[in-house]
Enzyme design. Structure first.
Site, mmCIF file in Angstrom:
data_model
loop_
_atom_site.group_PDB
_atom_site.id
_atom_site.type_symbol
_atom_site.label_atom_id
_atom_site.label_comp_id
_atom_site.label_asym_id
_atom_site.label_seq_id
_atom_site.Cartn_x
_atom_site.Cartn_y
_atom_site.Cartn_z
ATOM 1 N N ALA A 1 0.805 -1.226 0.000
ATOM 2 C CA ALA A 1 0.000 0.000 0.000
ATOM 3 C C ALA A 1 0.847 1.290 0.000
ATOM 4 O O ALA A 1 0.663 2.159 -0.868
ATOM 5 C CB ALA A 1 -0.975 -0.032 1.178
ATOM 6 N N ARG B 1 -5.319 -0.285 -8.918
ATOM 7 C CA ARG B 1 -5.560 -1.202 -7.803
ATOM 8 C C ARG B 1 -6.491 -0.499 -6.813
ATOM 9 O O ARG B 1 -6.123 0.521 -6.232
ATOM 10 C CB ARG B 1 -4.241 -1.615 -7.129
ATOM 11 C CG ARG B 1 -3.297 -2.368 -8.086
ATOM 12 C CD ARG B 1 -2.241 -3.148 -7.341
ATOM 13 N NE ARG B 1 -2.788 -4.311 -6.671
ATOM 14 C CZ ARG B 1 -2.124 -5.015 -5.754
ATOM 15 N NH1 ARG B 1 -0.918 -4.654 -5.390
ATOM 16 N NH2 ARG B 1 -2.689 -6.071 -5.183
ATOM 17 N N ASP C 1 -3.965 -2.486 3.984
ATOM 18 C CA ASP C 1 -4.189 -1.773 2.714
ATOM 19 C C ASP C 1 -5.222 -0.667 2.856
ATOM 20 O O ASP C 1 -5.175 0.338 2.164
ATOM 21 C CB ASP C 1 -4.595 -2.756 1.626
ATOM 22 C CG ASP C 1 -3.390 -3.598 1.240
ATOM 23 O OD1 ASP C 1 -3.132 -4.617 1.903
ATOM 24 O OD2 ASP C 1 -2.667 -3.185 0.306
ATOM 25 N N LYS D 1 -3.794 -8.356 2.914
ATOM 26 C CA LYS D 1 -3.619 -9.475 1.985
ATOM 27 C C LYS D 1 -4.522 -10.661 2.320
ATOM 28 O O LYS D 1 -4.686 -11.002 3.489
ATOM 29 C CB LYS D 1 -2.143 -9.888 2.027
ATOM 30 C CG LYS D 1 -1.747 -11.041 1.153
ATOM 31 C CD LYS D 1 -2.199 -10.911 -0.288
ATOM 32 C CE LYS D 1 -1.786 -9.623 -0.947
ATOM 33 N NZ LYS D 1 -2.506 -9.388 -2.231
#
Ligand code: MRU
Length: 346
Positions: free
Chosen positions: A47, A88, A233, A244
């Site tokens: 991140a 993303r 994140d 994750k």
């Protein structure tokens, strides 16, 4: 320590993490499209690192405005920001960086955008390392003199501008003379734990043992793990944390075995606009990551595959969230709100 990205004043050089641990290769990003591709294809990942990379992407975008008038220049930069943000969706640091750069443009005459955005990208890069060091210092209270720490994915120097968040906590403990042993989950399907965390810790001479994801609960049951530390994140305002895929399972196992579970992240990973984790967008990646290991197929051709890249750990499974502005435990909503009220917090 290896550099995740390097800015030479014209080109952003991105370490191709897909080739680690076998090769250390930097790829040049000369255009915003190059930068977007390096994030989308996961040459650079993690991140904070993709936030820093996007900031340099905006600095590169500022060079494209040429002789445009102010309104057209602003429109151009907004479209470049949208391109970067679309790469993303889960890690909020990316959109934090692009929006921060657009805000800065609103406060500056467009004739100065090139030098302003370049200087700001360099500042964000340096600030990210400083934030990681502060996270390490703020976590010290939670790390015993001797501990075996489990981590999932790679929240290290490779996932940031340097030092790392979860691995920054570990680095700081080692620097403080604590006797630390790390268990690294391999982190299927992209293998960030096996390829990156194991390599990064070994480079620093930190004691690391690689395990498969399915072994974590077993080692907890054997009392071989004292503590879990992971990165994040995106953290919702109530403390629910996206990280994750597989992190949620680790948190459930840690809770079942009354093992402390720490989340380490800079404050710009916290998204106060979200009430809870169900609002966090979860990136779904290509099925090839699941059915192929390297170029080797491990599943029947045409099998149906799902590949969510992240999951959400509910806040009640988290012992503490450690940020660069301080640690929060218990009432995460109130604690995170308080951190945002500190002078200079963002
Ligand atoms: O898909 P990735 O490799 O970008 O995912 C990375 C993680 O989930 C990290 O734990 C997170 O970004 C924190 S990095 C300091």
């Amino acid at each position: 320590m290896v550099e995740t990205v390097r800015w030479d004043g014209q080109i952003l050089w991105v370490l191709d993490q897909r080739r680690l641990p076998l090769d250390v290769v930097y790829c040049p990003c000369r255009t915003v499209e190059d930068v977007a591709r390096s994030i989308k294809d996961m040459l650079v990942r993690g991140a904070p690192a993709i936030g820093v990379t996007a900031a340099f992407g905006m600095a590169i975008a500022a060079r494209e405005i040429g002789g445009r008038a102010a309104a057209s220049a602003a429109g151009h930069l907004a479209s470049r920001a949208a391109l970067l943000e679309a790469t993303r969706p889960t890690a909020v640091n990316l959109a934090w960086a692009t929006r921060h750069m657009l805000d800065l443009c609103r406060k500056t005459s467009h004739e100065h955008w090139i030098e302003t955005l370049e200087a700001e990208a360099v500042r964000i890069y340096q600030d990210d390392i400083q934030r990681c060091r502060s996270i390490g210092a703020n976590a010290a209270h939670y790390i015993p003199e001797e501990a075996t720490i489990l981590t999932h994915c790679n929240a290290g120097a490779l996932a940031t501008a340097g030092y790392g968040t979860a691995l920054g906590v570990i680095r700081r403990a080692v620097e403080d003379g604590k006797r630390i042993r790390v268990f690294a989950d391999e982190t299927r399907p992209f293998l960030q734990g096996a390829r990156l965390t194991a390599w990064e810790l070994m480079q620093d001479g930190i004691d690391v043992t690689l395990i498969t994801d399915s072994m974590a609960a077993h080692f907890m049951a054997c009392r071989a793990i004292d503590l879990v530390v992971v990165g994040a994140d995106r953290i919702a305002s109530n403390g629910d944390t996206a990280n994750k895929i597989g992190t949620y399972g680790v948190a459930l196992a840690a809770h079942a075995h009354t093992i402390p579970f720490l989340v380490a992240a800079p404050l710009n990973t916290v998204d106060m606009s979200l009430q809870n984790g169900s609002e966090i967008p979860i990136e779904e990646r290509a099925g090839d990551e699941v059915v192929l290991i390297g170029n080797h197929r491990i599943a029947p051709p045409d099998v149906q595959v799902r590949n969510p890249a992240f999951d959400v750990t509910p806040h009640h499974l988290i012992t503490a969230i450690i940020t660069d502005k301080g640690a929060v435990a218990g009432d995460f909503s109130a604690g995170l709100r308080r951190l945002f009220q500190c002078p200079e917090s963002e």
